[in-house]
Design a protein around this motif. Structure first.
Motif, PDB file in Angstrom:
ATOM      1  N   UNK A 125       3.358   8.322 -58.668  1.00 54.32           N
ATOM      2  CA  UNK A 125       4.519   7.893 -59.450  1.00 54.32           C
ATOM      3  C   UNK A 125       4.065   7.089 -60.668  1.00 54.32           C
ATOM      4  N   UNK A 126       3.093   6.224 -60.481  1.00 55.98           N
ATOM      5  CA  UNK A 126       2.568   5.436 -61.596  1.00 55.98           C
ATOM      6  C   UNK A 126       1.884   6.332 -62.634  1.00 55.98           C
ATOM      7  N   UNK A 127       1.122   7.321 -62.160  1.00 55.60           N
ATOM      8  CA  UNK A 127       0.474   8.251 -63.093  1.00 55.60           C
ATOM      9  C   UNK A 127       1.521   9.002 -63.907  1.00 55.60           C
ATOM     10  N   UNK A 128       2.583   9.458 -63.237  1.00 54.80           N
ATOM     11  CA  UNK A 128       3.650  10.180 -63.934  1.00 54.80           C
ATOM     12  C   UNK A 128       4.382   9.282 -64.917  1.00 54.80           C
ATOM     13  N   UNK A 129       4.469   7.978 -64.601  1.00 54.91           N
ATOM     14  CA  UNK A 129       5.183   7.027 -65.467  1.00 54.91           C
ATOM     15  C   UNK A 129       4.480   6.808 -66.804  1.00 54.91           C
ATOM     16  N   UNK A 130       3.230   7.246 -66.921  1.00 48.05           N
ATOM     17  CA  UNK A 130       2.549   7.149 -68.217  1.00 48.05           C
ATOM     18  C   UNK A 130       3.143   8.108 -69.242  1.00 48.05           C
ATOM     19  N   UNK A 131       3.839   9.145 -68.753  1.00 48.30           N
ATOM     20  CA  UNK A 131       4.435  10.124 -69.660  1.00 48.30           C
ATOM     21  C   UNK A 131       3.432  11.088 -70.256  1.00 48.30           C
ATOM     22  N   UNK A 132       2.213  11.090 -69.753  1.00 49.61           N
ATOM     23  CA  UNK A 132       1.159  11.960 -70.283  1.00 49.61           C
ATOM     24  C   UNK A 132       0.842  13.057 -69.274  1.00 49.61           C
ATOM     25  N   UNK A 133       1.072  14.302 -69.668  1.00 48.59           N
ATOM     26  CA  UNK A 133       0.742  15.410 -68.765  1.00 48.59           C
ATOM     27  C   UNK A 133      -0.757  15.480 -68.521  1.00 48.59           C
ATOM     28  N   UNK A 134      -1.550  15.095 -69.500  1.00 46.32           N
ATOM     29  CA  UNK A 134      -3.006  15.137 -69.308  1.00 46.32           C
ATOM     30  C   UNK A 134      -3.443  14.088 -68.292  1.00 46.32           C
ATOM     31  N   UNK A 135      -2.857  12.910 -68.350  1.00 48.97           N
ATOM     32  CA  UNK A 135      -3.184  11.875 -67.369  1.00 48.97           C
ATOM     33  C   UNK A 135      -2.816  12.345 -65.964  1.00 48.97           C
ATOM     34  N   UNK A 136      -1.653  12.971 -65.820  1.00 52.00           N
ATOM     35  CA  UNK A 136      -1.245  13.490 -64.514  1.00 52.00           C
ATOM     36  C   UNK A 136      -2.220  14.557 -64.038  1.00 52.00           C
ATOM     37  N   UNK A 137      -2.687  15.405 -64.964  1.00 56.01           N
ATOM     38  CA  UNK A 137      -3.652  16.445 -64.614  1.00 56.01           C
ATOM     39  C   UNK A 137      -4.982  15.835 -64.165  1.00 56.01           C
ATOM     40  N   UNK A 138      -5.446  14.801 -64.870  1.00 53.09           N
ATOM     41  CA  UNK A 138      -6.688  14.120 -64.482  1.00 53.09           C
ATOM     42  C   UNK A 138      -6.518  13.482 -63.114  1.00 53.09           C
ATOM     43  N   UNK A 139      -5.374  12.844 -62.918  1.00 53.65           N
ATOM     44  CA  UNK A 139      -5.070  12.203 -61.632  1.00 53.65           C
ATOM     45  C   UNK A 139      -5.132  13.228 -60.498  1.00 53.65           C
ATOM     46  N   UNK A 181     -12.540   9.657 -63.752  1.00 51.51           N
ATOM     47  CA  UNK A 181     -11.144   9.859 -64.102  1.00 51.51           C
ATOM     48  C   UNK A 181     -10.527   8.637 -64.743  1.00 51.51           C
ATOM     49  N   UNK A 182     -10.881   7.452 -64.256  1.00 51.41           N
ATOM     50  CA  UNK A 182     -10.351   6.215 -64.825  1.00 51.41           C
ATOM     51  C   UNK A 182     -10.775   6.059 -66.280  1.00 51.41           C
ATOM     52  N   UNK A 183     -12.056   6.262 -66.561  1.00 49.05           N
ATOM     53  CA  UNK A 183     -12.538   6.150 -67.934  1.00 49.05           C
ATOM     54  C   UNK A 183     -11.877   7.192 -68.832  1.00 49.05           C
ATOM     55  N   UNK A 184     -11.739   8.408 -68.328  1.00 51.38           N
ATOM     56  CA  UNK A 184     -11.106   9.468 -69.121  1.00 51.38           C
ATOM     57  C   UNK A 184      -9.642   9.147 -69.405  1.00 51.38           C
ATOM     58  N   UNK A 185      -8.915   8.670 -68.391  1.00 53.55           N
ATOM     59  CA  UNK A 185      -7.501   8.326 -68.598  1.00 53.55           C
ATOM     60  C   UNK A 185      -7.345   7.242 -69.660  1.00 53.55           C
ATOM     61  N   UNK A 186      -8.164   6.199 -69.579  1.00 54.63           N
ATOM     62  CA  UNK A 186      -8.077   5.122 -70.558  1.00 54.63           C
ATOM     63  C   UNK A 186      -8.310   5.604 -71.970  1.00 54.63           C
ATOM     64  N   UNK A 187      -9.308   6.485 -72.116  1.00 54.39           N
ATOM     65  CA  UNK A 187      -9.619   7.021 -73.447  1.00 54.39           C
ATOM     66  C   UNK A 187      -8.504   7.933 -73.951  1.00 54.39           C
ATOM     67  N   UNK A 188      -7.957   8.751 -73.066  1.00 57.04           N
ATOM     68  CA  UNK A 188      -6.873   9.670 -73.458  1.00 57.04           C
ATOM     69  C   UNK A 188      -5.642   8.891 -73.896  1.00 57.04           C
ATOM     70  N   UNK A 189      -5.227   7.916 -73.098  1.00 60.96           N
ATOM     71  CA  UNK A 189      -4.011   7.154 -73.401  1.00 60.96           C
ATOM     72  C   UNK A 189      -4.133   6.420 -74.732  1.00 60.96           C
ATOM     73  N   UNK A 190      -5.306   5.892 -75.005  1.00 56.32           N
ATOM     74  CA  UNK A 190      -5.468   5.080 -76.215  1.00 56.32           C
ATOM     75  C   UNK A 190      -5.815   5.901 -77.457  1.00 56.32           C
ATOM     76  N   UNK A 191      -5.855   7.231 -77.314  1.00 57.05           N
ATOM     77  CA  UNK A 191      -6.034   8.088 -78.487  1.00 57.05           C
ATOM     78  C   UNK A 191      -7.451   8.228 -78.983  1.00 57.05           C
TER      79      UNK A 191
END
Length: 276
Positions: A125-139, A181-191
């Motif tokens: 639910x928290x991963x989905x709350x980011x609003x990023x389909x890529x983050x959900x895919x990484x998760x 995955x954590x490092x990738x998510x952080x980089x993806x979210x921050x552009x």
């Protein structure tokens, strides 16, 4: 100048406290018998290296403007880690984790698995709350890697002839995949630029592998009161780790030593033999 470890934690303290609060809120459960034990497990928290890595991966880019989303993703990563530990303790029949009683020590396996599933759902639910389909895919792919690593450990970890390569695959799934995955998510979210996203993922992988190898070494040379769990636990549970693989592959290893390890892995040795 390079930051010292204490400086790094101080630098990120306020943001990590927000992560802790999000994790605590998401992990609340309404059943009075379960709630205080689960809260204790969440509050114990360990080093919280995975959410810290996620935040640090995002820091060089659009950090301030994306901070709320980064906090949400970091909480999801920490909750995913906690859920995997709950299931791991059930598989291992562990009574102690981080120096505290596990859920497994208080409730039957079926109940604990359901609690772990609840935490997995909350982390998703928290991963989905980011609003990023890529983050959900990484998760999702990270969760699959964790399960694969755990299955590999159940099926192959007792093999005295396993290779370093198979060990590395196993600990990538079990441990390093979530760092990656954590490092990738952080980089993806921050552009971050794509090439830097991949470099940060590779860095997270290396950190995760080093973390697990260090843990495996400490299991053999550390003290129970320092580890927060019984020393020598891996061998007791029949898990062959990197130090043991190198020992078994040594040209000087005797047939007697190999037999003793085989007996420990099979559960046919006393605690005194394990400690020797």
């Amino acid at each position: 100048m390079l930051l010292q470890q204490t400086d790094l934690h101080e630098l990120m303290r306020a943001d990590m406290e927000r992560v802790r609060d999000r994790v605590t809120d998401a992990a609340r459960i309404r059943y009075a018998d379960i709630s205080p034990i689960l809260e204790g497990i969440v509050q114990a928290g360990g080093k919280r290296l995975r959410p810290l890595l996620l935040l640090l991966a995002g820091r060089p880019y659009q950090y301030d403007s994306k901070l709320d989303v980064l906090i949400t993703a970091a909480a999801g990563v920490e909750l995913l880690h906690t859920a995997s530990l709950v299931h791991d303790d059930t598989v291992d029949r562990a009574a102690i984790r981080r120096g505290k009683p596990t859920l497994n020590s208080k409730f039957d396996a079926g109940s604990v698995i359901l609690i772990g599933d609840f935490l997995f759902a909350q982390s998703a639910i928290l991963a989905a709350a980011t609003g990023s389909t890529r983050v959900v895919s990484i998760f999702a792919s990270t969760l699959a890697d964790i399960c694969d690593g755990q299955l590999m450990e159940m099926i192959e970890a007792t093999d005295l002839d396993q290779t370093v390569e198979r060990y590395s695959e196993r600990i990538f799934g079990k441990t390093a995949s979530l760092f990656a995955g954590a490092a990738e998510m952080g980089a993806v979210i921050s552009g971050a630029p794509e090439i830097e996203i991949q470099e940060l993922r590779a860095f997270g992988t290396d950190v995760g592998l080093a973390f697990q190898i260090t843990d495996d070494v400490l299991d053999l040379v550390g003290k129970s009161n320092e580890l927060g769990k019984p020393a020598g636990n891996d061998l007791r549970q029949g898990t062959i780790t990197l130090p043991v693989i190198h020992f078994l592959n040594s040209p000087d290893v005797s047939a007697d030593a190999r037999t003793r390890i085989a007996n420990i892995v099979a559960g046919d040795a006393s605690d005194e033999v394990v400690e020797q």
